[in-house]
Design an enzyme around this catalytic site. Structure first.
Site, short mmCIF file in Angstrom:
data_model
loop_
_atom_site.label_atom_id
_atom_site.label_comp_id
_atom_site.label_asym_id
_atom_site.label_seq_id
_atom_site.Cartn_x
_atom_site.Cartn_y
_atom_site.Cartn_z
N ASP A 40 89.37 52.54 -47.62
CA ASP A 40 89.72 51.14 -47.84
C ASP A 40 91.15 50.99 -48.36
OD1 ASP A 40 89.30 48.45 -47.81
OD2 ASP A 40 88.11 48.38 -49.65
N ASN A 45 93.93 49.90 -46.32
CA ASN A 45 95.01 50.00 -45.32
C ASN A 45 95.77 48.68 -45.19
OD1 ASN A 45 94.04 52.51 -44.78
ND2 ASN A 45 93.13 51.99 -42.81
N ASN A 82 83.58 44.64 -38.48
CA ASN A 82 85.03 44.59 -38.26
C ASN A 82 85.45 43.86 -36.98
OD1 ASN A 82 85.76 47.81 -39.85
ND2 ASN A 82 85.86 45.74 -40.69
C1 FPP Z 1 89.54 49.35 -44.32
O1 FPP Z 1 90.72 48.93 -44.95
C2 FPP Z 1 89.89 50.27 -43.24
C3 FPP Z 1 89.57 50.08 -41.94
C4 FPP Z 1 88.77 48.91 -41.48
C5 FPP Z 1 90.02 51.00 -40.90
C6 FPP Z 1 90.12 52.47 -41.28
C7 FPP Z 1 90.83 53.20 -40.22
C8 FPP Z 1 91.72 54.21 -40.43
C9 FPP Z 1 92.05 54.80 -41.73
C10 FPP Z 1 92.44 54.80 -39.28
C11 FPP Z 1 91.74 56.00 -38.73
C12 FPP Z 1 91.10 55.57 -37.51
C13 FPP Z 1 90.44 56.34 -36.64
C14 FPP Z 1 89.90 55.67 -35.48
C15 FPP Z 1 90.20 57.77 -36.78
P1 FPP Z 1 91.17 47.39 -44.87
O2 FPP Z 1 92.08 47.24 -43.73
O3 FPP Z 1 89.96 46.52 -44.89
O4 FPP Z 1 91.97 47.30 -46.21
P2 FPP Z 1 92.24 46.01 -47.11
O5 FPP Z 1 91.01 45.86 -47.97
O6 FPP Z 1 93.43 46.42 -47.89
O7 FPP Z 1 92.49 44.84 -46.21
#
Ligand code: FPP
Length: 243
Positions: A24, A26, A72
């Site tokens: 979490d 990203n 998602n």
């Molecule tokens: C949650 O963080 C993360 C995700 C929904 C995607 C995770 C994917 C990766 C790390 C890339 C690797 C991918 C593959 C296919 C191997 P968020 O975006 O919800 O974070 P936030 O809470 O800061 O918005």
């Protein structure tokens, strides 16, 4: 010095055989830099690569990561598309390099909603993985713990009705899950500061230890994984028994 290295895995510490991660943070990582959210996922994919090689090098057998949940799909088309592209790249790279790197790749989740190309690549990665010795990366994609349990229940009910399955118990039910043949994770890491399970590995996490950190996933380093393993080593695991 890192706690665990290839040469010097401290023998008195126990290393989880299976680590899982909710990657979490990203999006926040990207927004903090004035970048689009998809740039955070690309950086997260790089962080995953480093974590994966580290886990392999210290002897972890399974790493399971939550890359795309059944919820998602609600995100923008651009963000969903970017995550699909990252999965495609991971699969293509794994198919090319898994023998050399000794890393198998398995996609967990309901693949039926993915493009025919991604489904075919997932199947090729699975087939090739059967011939490779090494650790296993499980990428949870279009995955939800409840969805996995419902899909397993449906499959079991069909087999039972057809006379192909006996009375249900925990071991038999486990064999119908996406994770059949994969031992339960002992340690589940969640980055990004939230402290909830978000529908991740609901069945498999029954006895897992959780490690929460504020670090955003793209900033995660092998040292953070070592800290999580260190914390795991300080927990007393009783599995419902008394001390
Ligand atoms: C949650 O963080 C993360 C995700 C929904 C995607 C995770 C994917 C990766 C790390 C890339 C690797 C991918 C593959 C296919 C191997 P968020 O975006 O919800 O974070 P936030 O809470 O800061 O918005």
């Amino acid at each position: 010095m890192p706690l665990f290295t290839k040469e010097n895995t401290a023998p008195e510490r126990s290393l989880p055989r299976h680590i899982a991660a909710i990657m979490d943070g990203n999006g926040r990582w990207a927004v903090k830099r004035g970048l689009p959210r998809k740039a955070g996922h690309a950086a997260g994919a790089e962080a995953l690569r480093k974590v994966l090689y580290h886990c392999r090098d210290i002897g972890v057998r399974y790493l399971t990561v939550y890359a795309f949940s059944t919820e998602n799909w609600k995100r923008s088309e651009e963000e969903v598309g970017a995550l699909m592209v990252l999965l495609k790249r991971y699969l293509e790279e794994a198919i090319d390099s898994m023998e050399r790197e000794r890393i198998k790749l398995f996609v967990m989740g309901d693949l039926s909603r993915l493009s025919p190309e991604l489904q075919a690549l997932s199947n090729r990665a699975l087939e090739k993985s059967r011939t490779v010795e090494g650790m296993q990366l499980n990428v949870c994609f279009n995955y939800g713990g409840r969805d996995e349990i419902v899909r397993a229940a449906r499959k079991y009910a069909r087999d039972y009705a057809a006379g192909k399955a006996g009375e249900l118990d925990e071991a038999l039910f486990s064999a119908y899950l996406d994770s059949a043949a994969i031992p339960d994770p002992e340690l589940i890491i969640r980055t990004g500061g939230e402290q909830r399970t978000s529908n991740f590995l609901l069945w498999q996490s029954a006895y897992a230890e959780y490690y929460f950190t504020d670090t955003l996933w793209p900033d995660v380093t092998p040292a953070e994984i070592d800290r999580a393993i260190d914390a795991f080593n300080h927990r007393e695991r009783r599995y419902g028994g008394a001390k």
